[in-house]
Design an enzyme around this catalytic site. Structure first.
Site, PDB file in Angstrom:
ATOM      1  N   TRP A  48      -4.136  -2.001  -0.544  1.00 62.37           N
ATOM      2  CA  TRP A  48      -4.097  -3.211  -1.499  1.00 62.37           C
ATOM      3  C   TRP A  48      -4.630  -4.298  -0.428  1.00 62.37           C
ATOM      4  CZ3 TRP A  48      -1.942  -8.174  -1.189  1.00 62.37           C
ATOM      5  CH2 TRP A  48      -1.937  -8.902  -2.775  1.00 62.37           C
TER       6      TRP A  48
ATOM      7  N   HIS B 233      11.303 -34.290 -21.224  1.00 60.67           N
ATOM      8  CA  HIS B 233      11.068 -34.734 -20.035  1.00 60.67           C
ATOM      9  C   HIS B 233       9.468 -34.297 -19.327  1.00 60.67           C
ATOM     10  CE1 HIS B 233      15.089 -36.128 -19.219  1.00 60.67           C
ATOM     11  NE2 HIS B 233      15.331 -35.123 -19.866  1.00 60.67           N
TER      12      HIS B 233
ATOM     13  N   LYS C  46       7.368 -11.718 -17.494  1.00 62.13           N
ATOM     14  CA  LYS C  46       6.569 -10.270 -17.925  1.00 62.13           C
ATOM     15  C   LYS C  46       5.462 -10.637 -18.962  1.00 62.13           C
ATOM     16  CE  LYS C  46       9.701  -7.504 -16.638  1.00 62.13           C
ATOM     17  NZ  LYS C  46       9.687  -8.461 -15.402  1.00 62.13           N
TER      18      LYS C  46
ATOM     19  N   ARG D  91       2.260   1.092  -7.382  1.00 62.90           N
ATOM     20  CA  ARG D  91       2.493   0.057  -6.466  1.00 62.90           C
ATOM     21  C   ARG D  91       1.429  -0.808  -6.335  1.00 62.90           C
ATOM     22  NH1 ARG D  91       6.225   1.892  -1.631  1.00 62.90           N
ATOM     23  NH2 ARG D  91       4.949   0.550  -0.535  1.00 62.90           N
TER      24      ARG D  91
ATOM     25  N   GLU E 190       2.443 -11.273 -16.516  1.00 58.56           N
ATOM     26  CA  GLU E 190       2.058 -10.485 -15.580  1.00 58.56           C
ATOM     27  C   GLU E 190       1.117  -9.192 -16.089  1.00 58.56           C
ATOM     28  OE1 GLU E 190       5.062  -8.974 -13.078  1.00 58.56           O
ATOM     29  OE2 GLU E 190       6.509  -8.498 -14.779  1.00 58.56           O
TER      30      GLU E 190
ATOM     31  N   LYS F 132       4.255  -3.090  -7.086  1.00 60.57           N
ATOM     32  CA  LYS F 132       5.643  -2.889  -7.333  1.00 60.57           C
ATOM     33  C   LYS F 132       6.593  -3.218  -6.027  1.00 60.57           C
ATOM     34  CE  LYS F 132       9.016  -1.443  -9.828  1.00 60.57           C
ATOM     35  NZ  LYS F 132       9.422  -1.956 -11.322  1.00 60.57           N
TER      36      LYS F 132
ATOM     37  N   CYS G  95       0.926  -1.245   0.038  1.00 63.84           N
ATOM     38  CA  CYS G  95      -0.015  -0.072  -0.002  1.00 63.84           C
ATOM     39  C   CYS G  95       0.901   1.340  -0.107  1.00 63.84           C
ATOM     40  CB  CYS G  95      -0.962  -0.002   1.175  1.00 63.84           C
ATOM     41  SG  CYS G  95      -1.699  -1.437   1.548  1.00 63.84           S
TER      42      CYS G  95
ATOM     43  N   GLU H  49      12.239 -14.863 -17.274  1.00 64.99           N
ATOM     44  CA  GLU H  49      11.859 -13.641 -17.195  1.00 64.99           C
ATOM     45  C   GLU H  49      11.039 -13.044 -18.551  1.00 64.99           C
ATOM     46  OE1 GLU H  49      11.887  -9.164 -16.543  1.00 64.99           O
ATOM     47  OE2 GLU H  49      12.306 -11.342 -15.404  1.00 64.99           O
TER      48      GLU H  49
ATOM     49  N   ASN I  66       0.338   0.599   6.441  1.00 68.47           N
ATOM     50  CA  ASN I  66       0.762  -0.504   5.742  1.00 68.47           C
ATOM     51  C   ASN I  66       1.019  -1.570   6.530  1.00 68.47           C
ATOM     52  OD1 ASN I  66       0.536   1.282   3.443  1.00 68.47           O
ATOM     53  ND2 ASN I  66       2.651   1.652   2.907  1.00 68.47           N
ATOM     54  N   GLY I  67       0.957  -2.767   5.873  1.00 68.76           N
ATOM     55  CA  GLY I  67       1.411  -4.036   6.861  1.00 68.76           C
ATOM     56  C   GLY I  67       0.350  -4.768   7.194  1.00 68.76           C
TER      57      GLY I  67
END
Length: 612
Positions: free
Chosen positions: A73, A510, A491, A27, A494, A607, A2, A487, A99-100
């Site tokens: 969030w 495999h 990308k 964020r 997301e 973020k 947040c 990577e 936040n937290g």
């Protein structure tokens, strides 16, 4: 995850809070709100949605100061107006943003309800507002500092908080324990934020709180102290980011802006760090003498998400150039497995924000067990940067999009410098050191070539529009191409929300080869290295099963091997992954645009991940 913003001074707080919250949108969040004190009354406005929705909802006369704002969030409770911050006590006197996660929130809620308190939200944060109010009601506090300390002594968990009180309309009290809080020093005004990005344009002088610290800010200055009221001495730091770096300019999205900034961000990562005379890298921030560095026998790299994939490439660079055993591991797993910490291992923590909670916890565990930890971090003065024993700032500048781009490539560049630095202390010949350094200096021009080619041809955009219509995409690579594939898949998934999965090319037989069909496109990293023929063999296996192939290569591949080839310049083999990452960033971006996704703020993501 947040965001917190606060202001105290002669100006009306609301416009400053809204501006700061806008800068924290990257964020990730699902609701927003602000509170100001206006002539002794608390004014609160909250929405479920974006900061733009909050701004549109503000009355014209929503004025006053001090003020606090928040983007949330959701953790405890759905993203509703009632659950949005700020949270207020029953009397409408105290407002809190947080936040937290407060771990004993249910216990505190039950106790407060037994005392007659009525809750209006499902959040853990609301308990803090009522605890602060209870400190005044029971005589446990005479001023706001005392009341906040009283409340926090009952709280278990992680928090970054800011509190205002109509009875103390000249101040904000803030506190930090596991979630970042910093103070901004202005001219007869002060600011509070959870991220320096919120303060860009207002001040370059900031004070970072440490865990267990609180602060009281007024228009005239600040005081920092501990929960038991002991004063602490804090020295302001200078922020080197600017307003331009945090603005979108004429770009459609921050993501494509930051992809385009990579030539300059890599130049900054290299600047002042190349020792021409001895063909090595100058990394004074490591705080390691030659003797200390030579005593390390292996390297362990820790990060999360893109930072972990950059660490995978870093481990290969260190093994190839310094001939030291090196491995990379997810910090979120490392912290929980009671790892063996060895005195002859150099540990490297990687984090763009410098606040990643899992990586920070891993650093602290290593240091408790006597490990030597250095950091590779973007945000100057961040918690991990201050916690580690030394390190390398990548100087990528503000990265506003949730998806890491320039911070990823600059981190790999930092690993290349570290590998040369360690290698030249051992057996890396000057000619080999010079080869890598020349390759690093050529990267900005080569990335410009990739970007210019795409502007002219639109090849990557065309490929992205085609594969964005599929339900799933496979990314593959060998050795150095394997972290690039991981990577690339990260990308793609997301920002486009299309399922993407990465595999080492040799692993196809495999199990994953069962998935290959005309409906499943494969994006393959095929550099001209000593494994080129093996990569070609893998493509033939996919094509034999009618699987569509998009290849990243240094030259055009035949139609028998690939439906489309994205041709990129060739660097030194050790540095090719940096160049191969850029087309994959563009591929993800154009797919997201084609699917009309929220490119810079993908759903459910943030973020800076500051909670587990």
């Amino acid at each position: 995850m947040c965001g917190i913003v606060g202001y105290v001074g002669a100006q009306d707080a609301a416009p400053i809070l809204i501006e700061g919250l806008n800068r924290l949108e990257y964020r990730g969040y699902d609701s927003a709100g602000i509170a100001v004190i206006q002539r002794g009354q608390l004014k609160v406005r909250k929405v479920s949605g974006r900061v733009a929705d909050l701004q549109a909802d503000l009355p014209a006369r929503f004025k006053g100061a001090p003020g606090i704002g928040h983007t949330r969030w959701a953790t405890h409770g759905e993203p509703t107006v009632d659950n949005a911050h700020p949270h207020v006590d029953s009397a409408g006197r105290i407002a809190v943003v947080h936040n937290g996660i407060i771990e004993n929130a249910e216990e505190l809620r039950a106790k407060l309800q037994a005392d007659g308190v009525t809750f209006t939200s499902q959040t853990d944060t609301e308990t803090v507002a009522h605890l602060v109010a209870a400190a005044f009601a029971t005589g446990g506090a005479e001023d706001l500092e005392q009341a906040v300390r009283y409340a926090l002594r009952q709280v278990v968990g992680a928090y970054g908080i800011a509190v205002v009180d109509t009875a103390h309309p000249d101040r904000i009290v803030v506190a930090r324990n596991g979630s970042p809080v910093l103070l901004g020093i202005g001219e007869k005004e002060m600011f509070v934020a959870s991220d320096v990005a919120a303060l860009v344009g207002h001040t370059r002088q900031v004070v970072y709180l440490d865990d267990g610290e609180l602060a009281t800010i007024t228009a005239g200055g600040y005081r920092t102290f501990t929960i038991d009221a002991r004063s602490t001495a804090k020295t302001p730091s200078e922020v080197d980011w600017d307003v331009v770096g945090a603005e979108i300019g004429d770009h459609a999205h921050f993501l494509v802006k930051e992809i385009a900034e990579q030539p300059r961000s890599i130049e900054r990562a290299i600047r002042g760090r190349i020792d021409e005379r001895f063909s090595t890298a100058h990394l004074g921030g490591l705080n390691l003498s030659v003797r200390e560095a030579r005593e390390f026998r292996r390297v362990k790299i820790l990060g999360c998400g893109s930072a972990c994939y950059a660490g995978d490439l870093g481990a290969q660079l260190i093994e190839d150039l310094a001939r030291m055993p090196a491995t990379s591991e997810s910090a979120s797993e490392f912290r929980y497995r009671n790892p063996v910490v060895e005195p002859d291992t150099l540990y490297v923590a990687v984090s763009q924000s410098g606040e990643t909670v899992d990586t920070l916890a891993a650093v602290q565990e290593l240091q408790r067990k006597g490990g030597r930890v250095i950091g590779i971090v973007n945000v100057v003065g961040s918690t991990i940067a201050r916690q580690v024993d030394g390190g390398i700032y990548i100087h990528a500048g503000p990265e506003m999009s949730v998806a890491a781009t320039k911070s990823f490539t600059s981190t790999v560049v930092a690993f290349a410098l570290l590998a040369v630095h360690l290698g030249r202390m051992r057996d890396l010949a000057p000619t080999e050191g010079r080869r890598i350094l020349d390759g690093l200096m050529a990267l900005p021009g080569q990335i410009e070539e990739i970007l210019d080619t795409e502007k002219r041809t639109g090849t990557i955009e065309a490929v992205a529009r085609e594969i964005a219509q599929r339900h799933s995409v496979l990314f593959i690579g060998r050795r150095r191409g394997w972290p690039v594939a991981k990577e690339g898949a990260q990308k793609f998934k997301e920002v486009s929300y299309v399922h993407a999965e990465a595999y080492a090319s040799a692993e196809l037989k495999h199990g994953p080869l069962a998935l290959v069909s005309p409906e499943l496109p494969t994006v393959a990293c095929v550099p001209d290295d000593d494994l080129h023929e093996k990569n070609v063999s893998t493509l033939a296996e996919i094509r034999a099963r009618k699987g569509p192939v998009v290849a990243l290569a240094h030259h055009e591949l035949s139609a028998e091997l690939a439906d489309r080839t994205i041709v990129i310049p060739q660097s030194e083999p050790e540095l090719d992954p940096i160049l191969m990452s850029v087309p994959l960033q563009l591929l993800a971006y154009h797919a997201a645009v084609a699917l009309e996704r929220d490119v810079d703020r993908p759903r459910n993501l943030a973020k800076s991940v500051t909670v587990e």
